[in-house]
Design an enzyme around this catalytic site. Structure first.
Site, mmCIF file in Angstrom:
data_model
loop_
_atom_site.group_PDB
_atom_site.id
_atom_site.type_symbol
_atom_site.label_atom_id
_atom_site.label_comp_id
_atom_site.label_asym_id
_atom_site.label_seq_id
_atom_site.Cartn_x
_atom_site.Cartn_y
_atom_site.Cartn_z
ATOM 1 N N HIS A 15 20.131 25.269 -43.457
ATOM 2 C CA HIS A 15 19.088 24.329 -43.780
ATOM 3 C C HIS A 15 19.980 23.193 -44.279
ATOM 4 O O HIS A 15 20.600 23.217 -45.123
ATOM 5 C CB HIS A 15 18.251 24.671 -44.974
ATOM 6 C CG HIS A 15 17.369 25.883 -44.497
ATOM 7 N ND1 HIS A 15 15.989 25.726 -44.096
ATOM 8 C CD2 HIS A 15 17.465 27.307 -44.444
ATOM 9 C CE1 HIS A 15 15.552 26.982 -43.989
ATOM 10 N NE2 HIS A 15 16.475 27.751 -44.025
ATOM 11 N N HIS A 193 11.243 31.475 -39.500
ATOM 12 C CA HIS A 193 11.363 32.383 -40.576
ATOM 13 C C HIS A 193 10.239 33.631 -40.765
ATOM 14 O O HIS A 193 9.100 33.403 -40.620
ATOM 15 C CB HIS A 193 11.488 31.899 -41.765
ATOM 16 C CG HIS A 193 12.651 31.104 -42.214
ATOM 17 N ND1 HIS A 193 12.861 30.142 -41.360
ATOM 18 C CD2 HIS A 193 13.481 31.063 -43.123
ATOM 19 C CE1 HIS A 193 14.039 29.369 -41.980
ATOM 20 N NE2 HIS A 193 14.347 29.870 -43.078
ATOM 21 N N GLU A 196 11.643 38.303 -43.890
ATOM 22 C CA GLU A 196 12.673 38.097 -44.921
ATOM 23 C C GLU A 196 11.523 38.538 -46.316
ATOM 24 O O GLU A 196 12.025 39.423 -47.049
ATOM 25 C CB GLU A 196 12.770 36.730 -45.128
ATOM 26 C CG GLU A 196 13.725 36.383 -46.185
ATOM 27 C CD GLU A 196 13.913 34.946 -46.776
ATOM 28 O OE1 GLU A 196 13.079 34.121 -46.216
ATOM 29 O OE2 GLU A 196 14.899 34.340 -47.258
ATOM 30 N N ASP A 274 22.297 30.121 -44.178
ATOM 31 C CA ASP A 274 20.868 29.931 -44.758
ATOM 32 C C ASP A 274 20.974 28.290 -45.564
ATOM 33 O O ASP A 274 20.863 27.257 -45.253
ATOM 34 C CB ASP A 274 20.496 30.998 -45.492
ATOM 35 C CG ASP A 274 18.982 31.019 -45.408
ATOM 36 O OD1 ASP A 274 18.226 30.174 -44.852
ATOM 37 O OD2 ASP A 274 18.594 31.771 -46.226
HETATM 38 N N1 ADE Z 1 14.242 27.440 -46.997
HETATM 39 C C1 ADE Z 1 15.401 27.514 -47.383
HETATM 40 N N2 ADE Z 1 15.914 28.643 -47.574
HETATM 41 C C2 ADE Z 1 14.922 29.509 -47.109
HETATM 42 C C3 ADE Z 1 14.972 30.844 -46.878
HETATM 43 N N3 ADE Z 1 15.940 31.775 -47.481
HETATM 44 N N4 ADE Z 1 13.735 31.367 -46.881
HETATM 45 C C4 ADE Z 1 12.644 30.619 -46.542
HETATM 46 N N5 ADE Z 1 12.664 29.220 -46.386
HETATM 47 C C5 ADE Z 1 13.782 28.852 -46.935
HETATM 48 ZN ZN ZN Z 2 16.327 29.994 -43.699
#
Ligand code: ADE
Ligand code: ZN
Length: 328
Positions: A15, A193, A196, A274
Site C-alpha cells: 500500500h 483482500h 485476513e 503490506d
Molecule cells: N489497508 C492497508 N493494510 C491493510 C490490511 N492489512 N488489510 C486490509 N486493508 C489494508
Molecule cells: Zn494489504
C-alpha cells in the site's frame, strides 16, 4: 543487512500510503502545519493498537498527502526503501478515494505524477513499478463504484490492476461486484483482500463474486484443506504478508504462520510487506524471518520471486526484462 538483502525480490502487495516512512509523514505534517502527533510512538514510528485503530492511523497519516506532487515525493521515498531491501519489481496499491477524493480526472493527475516518479525511480534505484487502484471496503459500495470508474479511466500500461482493501468485516464481497466487473471490462487485472479477518467461506464468496486472480493475504484458507486444494488446482495466487499478519495479531509468531504449509500443499504463494513501517517490516526482514521459521533458503526464495513475477500485472516484455534480472 541480512544474508538475503541482496537477493532480487518481486513484491506484489504494497500500500503506497502504508509504505510511507513515519519520518516522511511527520515532515509532510510539519510543512502543512497539521498536528497529527497522536499517531506516532515515542520512538518516532507509528502507534496503533489493533486493526480498526491501524486503519484510523493509516487514514490520518494519508490525510497529509494532498496533491499529486506529495505522492510524487512519496513514491521516490518508497522506492528508496524498497531498493534497500533488494526489490526489483513492485506493484503499489493506491486508492482513488485518497488520491483525488474519488474524482476520475483528479485521480488521473495523481497517476501521472506517481508514474513520473516511477520512471525516475527505475533510473536511480533500478526498480520497476506498476500500480493497482484499490477500492476501500469500509467506505462502502458507492465509493467503490466511483473508484472503479476512476481506475477504468486511468487504465493502461502503468495502472494495470484493480483491487479492494480495507475492513473485510464490512458488508459482503457481492456488494462490490459492480466495481470489479467495471474494472475487468476496462482490461484491469484483479486482486482482492480476503481471508485476513474472515475465514474460508469469505474466501470462497470473494472468488465467486469478484473473480480475482490473486488474493491479498488469503491465509485463513488454511482452516479448510479442501479450499487449499482448490486454490492449488486453480492457481489463484496468494499475496502473503507474514510480518503484517503477526503484527496485527492473526498469528503469535512466524512458526505458527501458514506460509510454509500453504507452499507445501502447492498453493502459489508470494511474499510482500503490506505496510512496512507500520509493522516494522522490510522485504529483507520478511525473508530473514521466513528463513528462521521454515528454513527457507535462497533456492526457495528464488522460486517465490519467479512465482510472483508470473503473477505480476505487467506486460510480457517487462516480465522478460525482470526475469533476466532474477536469473543474474
Ligand atoms: N489497508 C492497508 N493494510 C491493510 C490490511 N492489512 N488489510 C486490509 N486493508 C489494508
Ligand atoms: Zn494489504
Amino acid at each position: 543487512m541480512s544474508e538475503f538483502t541482496d537477493l532480487p525480490k518481486v513484491e506484489l502487495h504494497l500500500h503506497l500510503e502504508g509504505a510511507a516512512p513515519a519520518s516522511f509523514i511527520r515532515g509532510m505534517a510539519a510543512e502543512k502545519r497539521e498536528d497529527i502527533s497522536g499517531i506516532f510512538a515515542a520512538d518516532g514510528g507509528y502507534a496503533w493498537r489493533d486493526f480498526p485503530h491501524f486503519l484510523k492511523v493509516y487514514e490520518a497519516a494519508a490525510s497529509v498527502l494532498r496533491s499529486p506532487r506529495d505522492y510524487h515525493r512519496l513514491m521516490l521515498a518508497v522506492a528508496e526503501e524498497s531498493a534497500a531491501s533488494g526489490v526489483i519489481y513492485s506493484e503499489v496499491f493506491l486508492s482513488p478515494d485518497l488520491c483525488g477524493g474519488g474524482d476520475a480526472s483528479a485521480f488521473a493527475d495523481y497517476i501521472a505524477a506517481i508514474r513520473e516518479a516511477a520512471v525516475v525511480a527505475e533510473a536511480t534505484c533500478g526498480i520497476t513499478f506498476r500500480a493497482i487502484a484499490t477500492s476501500i471496503r469500509h467506505f462502502g459500495p458507492e465509493r467503490a463504484r466511483r473508484a472503479a470508474l476512476a481506475a477504468a479511466e486511468s487504465a493502461g500500461d502503468f495502472l494495470t490492476g484493480f483491487g479492494m482493501a480495507g475492513d473485510e468485516n464490512v458488508l459482503e464481497p457481492a456488494d462490490f461486484a459492480w466495481g470489479f466487473d467495471c474494472a475487468r471490462e476496462a482490461g484491469l487485472r484483479l486482486t482482492a483482500h480476503a481471508g485476513e479477518w474472515r475465514g474460508p467461506d469469505a474466501i470462497r464468496d470473494t472468488l465467486r463474486a469478484l473473480g480475482p486472480e490473486r488474493l491479498g493475504h488469503g491465509v485463513r484458507a488454511i482452516e479448510d484443506l479442501a479450499l487449499v486444494d482448490e486454490l492449488a488446482e486453480s492457481g489463484v495466487v496468494l499475496e502473503l504478508c507474514p510480518v503484517s499478519n503477526i503484527a496485527l495479531g492473526l498469528y503469535p509468531d512466524m512458526r505458527c504462520h501458514p506460509a510454509g504449509e500453504l507452499d507445501r500443499r502447492g498453493v502459489k504463494v508470494t511474499i510482500s510487506t503490506d505496510d512496512p513501517p507500520f509493522f516494522r517490516s522490510t522485504m529483507a526482514r520478511e525473508y530473514e524471518e521466513l528463513h528462521r521459521a521454515f528454513d527457507w533458503d535462497e533456492g526457495q526464495f528464488r522460486k517465490l520471486a519467479v512465482q510472483a513475477l508470473d503473477a505480476a500485472f505487467c506486460d510480457a516484455d517487462t516480465k522478460k526484462k525482470i526475469a533476466k534480472k532474477l536469473e543474474a
